[in-house]
Design a protein around this motif. Structure first.
Motif, PDB file in Angstrom:
ATOM      1  N   SER A 250       1.127  -1.506   0.257  1.00 44.49           N
ATOM      2  CA  SER A 250      -0.040  -0.105  -0.064  1.00 44.49           C
ATOM      3  C   SER A 250       1.057   1.486  -0.026  1.00 44.49           C
ATOM      4  O   SER A 250       1.905   0.999   0.163  1.00 44.49           O
ATOM      5  CB  SER A 250      -1.225  -0.071   1.273  1.00 44.49           C
ATOM      6  N   PRO A 251       0.248   2.606  -0.608  1.00 42.26           N
ATOM      7  CA  PRO A 251       1.295   3.902  -0.309  1.00 42.26           C
ATOM      8  C   PRO A 251       1.605   3.703   0.905  1.00 42.26           C
ATOM      9  O   PRO A 251       1.969   4.527   1.339  1.00 42.26           O
ATOM     10  CB  PRO A 251       0.002   4.903  -0.659  1.00 42.26           C
TER      11      PRO A 251
ATOM     12  N   ALA B 212       2.376   2.101  -6.093  1.00 43.20           N
ATOM     13  CA  ALA B 212       2.056   1.007  -5.220  1.00 43.20           C
ATOM     14  C   ALA B 212       1.978  -0.325  -5.629  1.00 43.20           C
ATOM     15  O   ALA B 212       1.451  -0.259  -7.259  1.00 43.20           O
ATOM     16  CB  ALA B 212       0.680   1.377  -4.704  1.00 43.20           C
TER      17      ALA B 212
END
Length: 145
Positions: free
Chosen positions: A46-47, A75
């Motif tokens: 994930s970011p 991502a």
């Protein structure tokens, strides 16, 4: 912005589904462990695993002032993740640009890679380097301080 979350949400959903099946089969402990593993994998892709991204124009402006590298990433990219973790604490000293949330960043990457969005692309002193060795990036970061 939504594209950056598709992979992590998919990992979490698959983990939840598999955990539910395991709970129904009576394996609550295994279900909890499986869910934990899938959530950790989702978090890594994930970011959230990366320092806060800035826009490409802002990153270029900051880099011109302080000389630090600009890393264009997205991502779900295992090479971006590798770079992020191999930089360790130094990752906060790099200017990160998420190409999925910044069209200008994606354009910079395409211009440097013959129209492809190949990441990580690291720009140091106006010169692009595609998927460079993390040790080299650390060296560039150290020389800019």
């Amino acid at each position: 912005m939504k594209r950056a979350w598709i992979l992590p949400v998919s990992f979490a959903a698959c983990g939840a589904l598999l955990a539910a099946v395991l709970v129904v089969d009576g394996s609550s402990g295994v279900a909890a462990a499986v869910l934990l593993v899938f959530v950790l994998i989702a978090g890594l892709h994930s970011p959230l695993a990366f320092p806060r991204s800035v826009g490409a124009l802002e990153a270029q402006r900051r880099s011109a002032v302080d000389g630090r590298p600009v890393v264009y990433w997205r991502a779900g990219c295992k090479y971006c993740l590798r770079l992020r973790f191999r930089l360790g604490r130094g990752a906060g000293g790099v200017h990160w640009v998420d190409i999925w949330s910044d069209p200008a960043g994606a354009a910079v990457v395409r211009a440097a890679n013959d129209g492809n969005e190949t990441v990580p692309t690291v720009v140091v002193a106006g010169r692009a380097h595609v998927n460079p060795d993390p040790g080299w990036v650390r060296g560039q970061l150290a020389s800019s301080s």
